[in-house]
Write a protein that holds these residues in place. Structure first.
Motif, PDB file in Angstrom:
ATOM      1  N   GLU A   4      43.927 -85.874 -31.964  1.00  0.00           N
ATOM      2  CA  GLU A   4      42.791 -85.276 -31.269  1.00  0.00           C
ATOM      3  C   GLU A   4      42.590 -83.811 -31.673  1.00  0.00           C
ATOM      4  N   THR A   5      43.682 -83.064 -31.782  1.00  0.00           N
ATOM      5  CA  THR A   5      43.542 -81.656 -32.157  1.00  0.00           C
ATOM      6  C   THR A   5      43.143 -81.525 -33.627  1.00  0.00           C
ATOM      7  N   ASP A   6      43.601 -82.445 -34.478  1.00  0.00           N
ATOM      8  CA  ASP A   6      43.167 -82.438 -35.879  1.00  0.00           C
ATOM      9  C   ASP A   6      41.668 -82.684 -35.964  1.00  0.00           C
ATOM     10  N   ARG A   7      41.178 -83.619 -35.155  1.00  0.00           N
ATOM     11  CA  ARG A   7      39.739 -83.920 -35.153  1.00  0.00           C
ATOM     12  C   ARG A   7      38.948 -82.712 -34.642  1.00  0.00           C
ATOM     13  N   LEU A   8      39.440 -82.072 -33.595  1.00  0.00           N
ATOM     14  CA  LEU A   8      38.776 -80.880 -33.070  1.00  0.00           C
ATOM     15  C   LEU A   8      38.743 -79.780 -34.132  1.00  0.00           C
ATOM     16  N   ALA A   9      39.849 -79.595 -34.834  1.00  0.00           N
ATOM     17  CA  ALA A   9      39.895 -78.580 -35.888  1.00  0.00           C
ATOM     18  C   ALA A   9      38.882 -78.894 -36.991  1.00  0.00           C
TER      19      ALA A   9
END
Length: 95
Positions: A4-9
């Motif tokens: 999820e944080t990779d996608r947000l980044a």
């Protein structure tokens, strides 16, 4: 880092790149010299990178906090389950 944080980044990077291109195009059309655009663009990218590092650290700490709270809740739930079983044994003995 999790998915999820990779996608947000990735989303933030794409949005920032679009903002940078829009700003540079607008500035070039206004006659801002190329050298100034490159310096300001470099400053923008540097600041953006610093913000992403900070955001990553905050998200990582938040994720760690959530994981710790989850472990604490699991321990409390296990304790409550043991107490409930003990109470059921006591209640069964009284009948």
């Amino acid at each position: 880092m999790n998915r999820e944080t990779d996608r947000l980044a990735d989303i933030l990077t794409e949005m920032s790149a679009k903002a940078l291109v829009t700003w540079m195009t607008h500035s070039a059309l206004k006659g801002v010299p190329r050298e100034v655009l490159l310096v300001r663009g470099n400053d923008f990218v540097y600041a953006l990178h610093a913000n992403f590092v900070l955001l990553r650290d905050v998200l990582s700490e938040t994720l760690e906090d959530i994981e710790q709270q989850s472990r604490d809740l699991e321990e409390k739930l296990d304790s409550l389950e043991q107490r409930l079983l003990a109470l059921q044994v006591v209640a069964g003995n009284r009948e």
